[in-house]
Design a protein around this motif. Structure first.
Motif, PDB file in Angstrom:
ATOM      1  N   ASN A 186      58.844  51.984 -11.947  1.00  0.00           N
ATOM      2  CA  ASN A 186      59.187  52.908 -10.854  1.00  0.00           C
ATOM      3  C   ASN A 186      59.644  54.290 -11.325  1.00  0.00           C
ATOM      4  N   ASN A 187      59.719  54.504 -12.655  1.00  0.00           N
ATOM      5  CA  ASN A 187      60.038  55.874 -13.116  1.00  0.00           C
ATOM      6  C   ASN A 187      58.790  56.597 -13.635  1.00  0.00           C
ATOM      7  N   MET A 188      57.621  56.008 -13.404  1.00  0.00           N
ATOM      8  CA  MET A 188      56.396  56.578 -14.000  1.00  0.00           C
ATOM      9  C   MET A 188      55.736  57.628 -13.098  1.00  0.00           C
ATOM     10  N   ARG A 189      55.071  58.564 -13.767  1.00  0.00           N
ATOM     11  CA  ARG A 189      54.170  59.486 -13.079  1.00  0.00           C
ATOM     12  C   ARG A 189      52.756  58.987 -13.390  1.00  0.00           C
ATOM     13  N   ALA A 190      52.000  58.630 -12.342  1.00  0.00           N
ATOM     14  CA  ALA A 190      50.707  57.960 -12.544  1.00  0.00           C
ATOM     15  C   ALA A 190      49.554  58.799 -11.997  1.00  0.00           C
ATOM     16  N   LEU A 191      48.463  58.797 -12.756  1.00  0.00           N
ATOM     17  CA  LEU A 191      47.237  59.465 -12.303  1.00  0.00           C
ATOM     18  C   LEU A 191      46.138  58.414 -12.212  1.00  0.00           C
ATOM     19  N   GLU A 192      45.477  58.350 -11.066  1.00  0.00           N
ATOM     20  CA  GLU A 192      44.278  57.501 -10.985  1.00  0.00           C
ATOM     21  C   GLU A 192      43.075  58.423 -10.953  1.00  0.00           C
ATOM     22  N   VAL A 193      42.232  58.344 -11.983  1.00  0.00           N
ATOM     23  CA  VAL A 193      41.021  59.165 -11.987  1.00  0.00           C
ATOM     24  C   VAL A 193      39.892  58.368 -11.342  1.00  0.00           C
ATOM     25  N   ALA A 194      38.966  59.086 -10.693  1.00  0.00           N
ATOM     26  CA  ALA A 194      37.863  58.448  -9.962  1.00  0.00           C
ATOM     27  C   ALA A 194      38.432  57.489  -8.901  1.00  0.00           C
ATOM     28  N   CYS A 195      39.406  57.990  -8.153  1.00  0.00           N
ATOM     29  CA  CYS A 195      40.132  57.135  -7.180  1.00  0.00           C
ATOM     30  C   CYS A 195      39.275  56.812  -5.962  1.00  0.00           C
ATOM     31  N   GLY A 196      38.172  57.539  -5.770  1.00  0.00           N
ATOM     32  CA  GLY A 196      37.253  57.241  -4.663  1.00  0.00           C
ATOM     33  C   GLY A 196      37.933  57.320  -3.313  1.00  0.00           C
ATOM     34  N   THR A 197      37.758  56.282  -2.513  1.00  0.00           N
ATOM     35  CA  THR A 197      38.317  56.253  -1.150  1.00  0.00           C
ATOM     36  C   THR A 197      39.784  55.808  -1.139  1.00  0.00           C
ATOM     37  N   GLY A 198      40.399  55.741  -2.312  1.00  0.00           N
ATOM     38  CA  GLY A 198      41.810  55.346  -2.377  1.00  0.00           C
ATOM     39  C   GLY A 198      42.007  53.853  -2.176  1.00  0.00           C
ATOM     40  N   ARG A 199      41.011  53.070  -2.541  1.00  0.00           N
ATOM     41  CA  ARG A 199      41.079  51.619  -2.373  1.00  0.00           C
ATOM     42  C   ARG A 199      42.276  51.034  -3.140  1.00  0.00           C
ATOM     43  N   LEU A 200      42.587  51.621  -4.326  1.00  0.00           N
ATOM     44  CA  LEU A 200      43.691  51.093  -5.146  1.00  0.00           C
ATOM     45  C   LEU A 200      44.991  51.878  -4.945  1.00  0.00           C
ATOM     46  N   SER A 201      44.912  53.020  -4.249  1.00  0.00           N
ATOM     47  CA  SER A 201      46.047  53.959  -4.228  1.00  0.00           C
ATOM     48  C   SER A 201      47.359  53.344  -3.780  1.00  0.00           C
ATOM     49  N   LYS A 231      46.014  70.305 -17.663  1.00  0.00           N
ATOM     50  CA  LYS A 231      47.463  70.106 -17.769  1.00  0.00           C
ATOM     51  C   LYS A 231      48.213  71.065 -16.836  1.00  0.00           C
ATOM     52  N   GLU A 232      47.733  72.329 -16.790  1.00  0.00           N
ATOM     53  CA  GLU A 232      48.410  73.366 -16.004  1.00  0.00           C
ATOM     54  C   GLU A 232      48.406  72.989 -14.522  1.00  0.00           C
ATOM     55  N   LYS A 233      47.329  72.356 -14.086  1.00  0.00           N
ATOM     56  CA  LYS A 233      47.186  72.033 -12.658  1.00  0.00           C
ATOM     57  C   LYS A 233      47.856  70.685 -12.321  1.00  0.00           C
ATOM     58  N   LEU A 234      47.744  69.728 -13.249  1.00  0.00           N
ATOM     59  CA  LEU A 234      48.159  68.356 -12.928  1.00  0.00           C
ATOM     60  C   LEU A 234      49.511  67.960 -13.499  1.00  0.00           C
ATOM     61  N   GLY A 235      49.945  68.619 -14.580  1.00  0.00           N
ATOM     62  CA  GLY A 235      51.166  68.204 -15.277  1.00  0.00           C
ATOM     63  C   GLY A 235      50.884  67.034 -16.201  1.00  0.00           C
ATOM     64  N   MET A 236      51.953  66.363 -16.642  1.00  0.00           N
ATOM     65  CA  MET A 236      51.813  65.276 -17.619  1.00  0.00           C
ATOM     66  C   MET A 236      52.094  63.920 -16.959  1.00  0.00           C
ATOM     67  N   PHE A 237      51.449  62.867 -17.483  1.00  0.00           N
ATOM     68  CA  PHE A 237      51.561  61.528 -16.875  1.00  0.00           C
ATOM     69  C   PHE A 237      52.012  60.486 -17.903  1.00  0.00           C
ATOM     70  N   ASP A 238      52.563  59.383 -17.364  1.00  0.00           N
ATOM     71  CA  ASP A 238      52.935  58.242 -18.208  1.00  0.00           C
ATOM     72  C   ASP A 238      51.810  57.223 -18.263  1.00  0.00           C
ATOM     73  N   ILE A 239      50.972  57.232 -17.235  1.00  0.00           N
ATOM     74  CA  ILE A 239      49.874  56.249 -17.187  1.00  0.00           C
ATOM     75  C   ILE A 239      48.685  56.861 -16.440  1.00  0.00           C
ATOM     76  N   ILE A 240      47.476  56.557 -16.949  1.00  0.00           N
ATOM     77  CA  ILE A 240      46.246  56.962 -16.260  1.00  0.00           C
ATOM     78  C   ILE A 240      45.410  55.706 -16.043  1.00  0.00           C
ATOM     79  N   ILE A 241      44.903  55.560 -14.834  1.00  0.00           N
ATOM     80  CA  ILE A 241      44.068  54.393 -14.513  1.00  0.00           C
ATOM     81  C   ILE A 241      42.663  54.877 -14.143  1.00  0.00           C
ATOM     82  N   CYS A 242      41.674  54.255 -14.761  1.00  0.00           N
ATOM     83  CA  CYS A 242      40.279  54.544 -14.413  1.00  0.00           C
ATOM     84  C   CYS A 242      39.666  53.192 -14.031  1.00  0.00           C
ATOM     85  N   GLY A 243      39.731  52.854 -12.752  1.00  0.00           N
ATOM     86  CA  GLY A 243      39.435  51.495 -12.307  1.00  0.00           C
ATOM     87  C   GLY A 243      37.975  51.247 -11.941  1.00  0.00           C
ATOM     88  N   PHE A 244      37.702  50.004 -11.643  1.00  0.00           N
ATOM     89  CA  PHE A 244      36.486  49.527 -10.987  1.00  0.00           C
ATOM     90  C   PHE A 244      35.185  50.187 -11.461  1.00  0.00           C
TER      91      PHE A 244
END
Ligand SMILES: C[S@@+](CC[C@H](N)C(=O)[O-])C[C@H]1O[C@@H](n2cnc3c(N)ncnc32)[C@H](O)[C@@H]1O
Length: 250
Positions: free
Chosen positions: A34-49, A91-104
């Motif tokens: 719960n302290n993480m900053r997370a990025l989901e790339v290729a999130c599509g329709t937000g099925r996992l969001s 980086k300038e636009k998105l900032g930094m993350f603790d985890i990146i998910i590229c699912g499905f």
């Protein structure tokens, strides 16, 4: 360049996957804090969001298709969605993350090694030291890799858009040289005069091939999992799920 129709069949995406793909929705919880900053790339329709953002401090969903993102925004009104290319995360636009998910299987929409290389560098660019990158792709199944073009009925699903059942047919042709499987989905409902075609492709990675590219990057493989029940990968596994860790920067 903005891409509006990466998937010509975005209106069917959630309905067709609801019928066959739900097991991955809670898979990522094990890796979220719960302290993480997370990025989901290729999130599509937000099925996992929803499942991801409820388990972290901040979540951003990013995709290349404005059509898919429009659906995601309508479903998850409080979520931040950004148009972008996972091969060029800024980086300038998105900032930094603790985890990146590229699912499905989304990574399989990148066409060649150079794209994968750019993807890994781009994730490295926005991930904190020791941050996690999770990639979920298929373990290639020879039953679906036909060198001759074939057309096959796959399944039927209920479409909220048409308020009726749609039959899904698939045309497949595999190019052994590039390892790209070319796919055409055909959505049919004769009564409503629906006949919609949508083209896409999925590059295949046989066990060991993605590892070769990862080994040249700033990531190491922490775990390789073979399904959404966290079983260790073996050659018969349906999936190749990589839990990668960025180096500690020393
Ligand atoms: C199979 S869908 C997966 C969507 C979502 N992750 C899910 O689990 O349902 C693949 C997605 O990858 C996106 N995509 C393909 N190439 C991309 C790229 N270079 N950058 C960002 N998104 C991309 C497509 O627009 C599509 O929404």
């Amino acid at each position: 360049m903005k891409c509006n129709t990466y998937y010509g069949d975005h209106i069917f995406y959630d309905d067709m996957n609801k019928a066959i793909q739900t097991e991955d929705i809670t898979f990522y919880n094990k890796y979220l804090k719960n302290n993480m900053r997370a990025l989901e790339v290729a999130c599509g329709t937000g099925r996992l969001s929803k499942e991801i953002y409820e388990h972290v401090n901040e979540y951003i969903g990013l995709d290349y298709s404005t059509d898919m993102l429009e659906i995601a925004k309508t479903k998850n009104r409080n979520v931040q969605y950004i148009w972008g290319d996972m091969r060029n995360l800024e980086k300038e636009k998105l900032g930094m993350f603790d985890i990146i998910i590229c699912g499905f299987n989304s990574l399989q929409h990148l066409k060649n090694d150079e794209d994968i290389d750019n993807f890994l560098k781009s994730c490295d660019n926005v991930l904190r030291n020791k941050g996690l990158l999770i990639i979920d792709i298929f373990n290639p199944d020879m039953r679906f890799l036909n060198i001759k073009e074939i057309k096959e009925y796959r399944y039927s699903f209920y479409s909220e858009y048409y308020k009726d059942n749609i039959d899904l047919y698939e045309i497949r042709k595999y190019d052994k040289t590039t390892r790209i499987n070319y796919l055409t989905n055909i959505y049919v409902n004769e009564k409503l005069n629906v006949n919609i075609e949508s083209n896409t492709f999925m590059r295949q990675y046989f066990p060991g091939q993605l590892e070769e590219l990862i080994n040249k990057s700033n990531f190491s493989i922490k775990e390789k999992i073979g399904d959404y029940n966290y079983n260790e990968f073996n050659l018969q596994s349906p999936k190749q799920i990589f839990i990668l860790q960025k180096s500690d920067g020393k």
